[in-house]
Design an enzyme around this catalytic site. Structure first.
Site, PDB file in Angstrom:
ATOM      1  N   SER A   1       5.590   4.585   2.018  1.00 13.44           N
ATOM      2  CA  SER A   1       4.694   4.617   3.067  1.00 13.44           C
ATOM      3  C   SER A   1       5.189   5.392   4.395  1.00 13.44           C
ATOM      4  O   SER A   1       6.466   4.905   5.015  1.00 13.44           O
ATOM      5  CB  SER A   1       4.797   2.865   3.492  1.00 13.44           C
ATOM      6  OG  SER A   1       4.592   2.474   4.913  1.00 13.44           O
TER       7      SER A   1
ATOM      8  N   GLU B   1      -3.588  10.501   2.803  1.00 12.32           N
ATOM      9  CA  GLU B   1      -4.439  10.948   4.011  1.00 12.32           C
ATOM     10  C   GLU B   1      -4.832  12.281   4.197  1.00 12.32           C
ATOM     11  O   GLU B   1      -6.018  12.634   4.386  1.00 12.32           O
ATOM     12  CB  GLU B   1      -3.961  10.112   5.201  1.00 12.32           C
ATOM     13  CG  GLU B   1      -4.958   9.912   6.220  1.00 12.32           C
ATOM     14  CD  GLU B   1      -4.127   9.541   7.580  1.00 12.32           C
ATOM     15  OE1 GLU B   1      -3.459   8.454   7.292  1.00 12.32           O
ATOM     16  OE2 GLU B   1      -4.514   9.982   8.479  1.00 12.32           O
TER      17      GLU B   1
ATOM     18  N   HIS C   1      -6.328   5.007   2.502  1.00 12.19           N
ATOM     19  CA  HIS C   1      -5.886   6.462   3.013  1.00 12.19           C
ATOM     20  C   HIS C   1      -7.226   7.439   2.991  1.00 12.19           C
ATOM     21  O   HIS C   1      -7.042   8.415   3.664  1.00 12.19           O
ATOM     22  CB  HIS C   1      -4.611   6.998   2.000  1.00 12.19           C
ATOM     23  CG  HIS C   1      -3.734   6.057   1.967  1.00 12.19           C
ATOM     24  ND1 HIS C   1      -3.453   5.213   0.957  1.00 12.19           N
ATOM     25  CD2 HIS C   1      -2.461   5.612   3.044  1.00 12.19           C
ATOM     26  CE1 HIS C   1      -2.430   4.267   1.105  1.00 12.19           C
ATOM     27  NE2 HIS C   1      -1.886   4.605   2.301  1.00 12.19           N
TER      28      HIS C   1
ATOM     29  N   CYS D   1      -1.533  -4.269   9.603  1.00 14.00           N
ATOM     30  CA  CYS D   1      -2.814  -3.817  10.547  1.00 14.00           C
ATOM     31  C   CYS D   1      -4.205  -4.012  10.053  1.00 14.00           C
ATOM     32  O   CYS D   1      -4.256  -4.697   8.961  1.00 14.00           O
ATOM     33  CB  CYS D   1      -2.629  -2.253  10.692  1.00 14.00           C
ATOM     34  SG  CYS D   1      -2.938  -1.503   9.230  1.00 14.00           S
TER      35      CYS D   1
ATOM     36  N   CYS E   1      -2.799   5.934  15.017  1.00  5.75           N
ATOM     37  CA  CYS E   1      -3.448   4.891  15.156  1.00  5.75           C
ATOM     38  C   CYS E   1      -2.700   3.686  16.176  1.00  5.75           C
ATOM     39  O   CYS E   1      -1.459   3.840  16.223  1.00  5.75           O
ATOM     40  CB  CYS E   1      -3.827   4.026  13.966  1.00  5.75           C
ATOM     41  SG  CYS E   1      -2.519   3.356  13.067  1.00  5.75           S
TER      42      CYS E   1
ATOM     43  N   THR F   1      -2.637   9.806  10.768  1.00  2.00           N
ATOM     44  CA  THR F   1      -2.847   8.563  11.537  1.00  2.00           C
ATOM     45  C   THR F   1      -1.279   7.920  11.742  1.00  2.00           C
ATOM     46  O   THR F   1      -1.319   7.023  12.498  1.00  2.00           O
ATOM     47  CB  THR F   1      -3.857   7.410  10.787  1.00  2.00           C
ATOM     48  OG1 THR F   1      -3.199   7.081   9.736  1.00  2.00           O
ATOM     49  CG2 THR F   1      -5.083   7.690  11.013  1.00  2.00           C
TER      50      THR F   1
HETATM   51  S1  SF4 Z   1      -4.878   4.154   9.998  1.00  2.00           S
HETATM   52 FE1  SF4 Z   1      -3.794   2.705  11.041  1.00  2.00          FE
HETATM   53  S2  SF4 Z   1      -4.931   0.785  11.323  1.00  2.00           S
HETATM   54 FE2  SF4 Z   1      -5.736   1.838   9.546  1.00  2.00          FE
HETATM   55  S3  SF4 Z   1      -4.718   1.534   7.654  1.00  2.00           S
HETATM   56 FE3  SF4 Z   1      -3.480   3.434   8.488  1.00  2.00          FE
HETATM   57  S4  SF4 Z   1      -1.816   2.218   9.661  1.00  2.00           S
HETATM   58 FE4  SF4 Z   1      -3.441   0.574   9.437  1.00  2.00          FE
END
Ligand code: SF4
Length: 327
Positions: free
Chosen positions: A233, A137, A85, A23, A205, A175
């Site tokens: 992940s 995150e 993150h 991404c 996201c 996200t």
């Molecule tokens: S928030 Fe979404 S776009 Fe941003 S690094 Fe994580 S997976 Fe990728």
């Protein structure tokens, strides 16, 4: 006769999902480390895995990146990169106290959630952060306003929540969650908190939801879905769950092609293939080669979205790159 017509049909096919893999946020984070290594030279310290992928981390290590868990492992005055993150504000403070040169590779879409958390906390809301306990995150986002944020880790957690004022409460999220499970969690929360407000825009996201959407499209046609990605992940693990929920007969997560067990392919006619947002496409190509050796030579790419989003490199790095270019 075209080349496709000349290819013998084996009755075994691969449905290759697109979008898959990198991404915009991961691409930017990996480039940040690569450019920092070129500009400042090795070693460059990186706090936590820059993105949650074994191959990416090993490749950057070979180029001179040193991955650490905390700032205190970084020598005073050295350069440290914060991962995609995101980090809590105290991590910037620690870096300042150790005179570290900090480069922030937090994905801008994670930063957006941090800004929402700060804004709602400033307005004295109770914030229900839907996410997985212990994920980096979530730790970073919760650190923006610990006194206002409660973690909700899945639908069952919704029943344990207590808030100060039920008319002043908002939910935000990590996200990289399952879109469907998050909707379920929100629905459960709303049975107890009917005035619960939603985030101003989706926190899950575009990359996470696009990858889940295409997997849902192919899953019911697949005897097995293989997801390339690492166990830590979040978005990769979710893809296996989404595939199974959407009707795939089996689903497996692998970091590398050699981790595939041939028994998974026994009797299979259709294999679905995708990858998490932190996975370089060369690893998917390795799996395609592995499958082709076992007769899965027909590959249909199923495309449900075209992604064009890109993010520019962190300001602090761009500034130094421009200064270096000027000599
Ligand atoms: S928030 Fe979404 S776009 Fe941003 S690094 Fe994580 S997976 Fe990728």
């Amino acid at each position: 006769m075209t080349e496709a017509e000349a290819t013998p049909k084996t009755g075994k096919r691969v449905l290759l999902a697109k979008p898959r893999g990198y991404c915009a946020g991961v691409d930017r984070a990996v480039q940040t480390v690569e450019e920092a290594l070129k500009l400042y030279g090795a070693p460059i310290y990186v706090r936590k895995q820059i993105v949650h992928n074994r191959h990416v981390v090993q490749t950057l290590e070979a180029q001179g990146a040193i991955f650490v868990e905390e700032n205190e492992e970084v020598p005073e005055g050295a350069t440290v990169i914060f991962s995609a993150h995101g980090v809590a504000p105290e991590v910037y403070e620690q870096a300042k106290a150790r005179s570290l040169k900090a480069i922030d590779a937090t994905c801008p879409l994670v930063t957006k959630v941090h800004q929402e958390a700060k804004r709602f906390a400033a307005e004295d809301y109770d914030i229900l952060l839907i996410g997985h306990e212990g994920h980096e995150e979530v730790i970073g986002t919760a650190g923006e306003a610990p006194a206002h944020i409660q973690l909700v880790d899945g639908p069952d957690d919704a029943d344990k929540i207590t808030v100060r004022d039920p008319s002043k409460v908002v939910w935000l999220s990590q996200t990289t969650l399952s879109v469907d499970e998050t909707l379920e969690t929100v629905a459960r929360l709303k049975t107890r908190l009917p005035l619960l407000q939603s985030p101003p825009s989706d926190d899950i996201c575009y990359a996470t939801s696009n990858r889940q959407h295409v997997v849902k499209e192919i899953a019911a046609d697949c005897d097995v879905v293989i997801v390339v990605g690492s166990r830590n992940s979040s978005n990769s693990v979710r893809l296996v769950e989404v595939a199974l929920d959407a009707g795939a007969r089996a689903g497996h997560l692998v970091d590398f092609a050699h981790e595939i067990d041939d028994a998974w392919l026994t009797g299979a006619a259709t294999v679905g293939l995708t990858s998490g947002a932190s996975v370089p496409d060369e690893l998917v190509q390795d799996v395609l080669a592995y499958l082709a050796e076992r007769g899965f030579t027909d590959v249909d790419e199923v495309v449900t979205a075209n992604e064009r989003l890109t993010f520019s490199l962190p300001q602090e790095l761009k500034r130094d790159m421009k200064a270096a270019a000027r000599g």
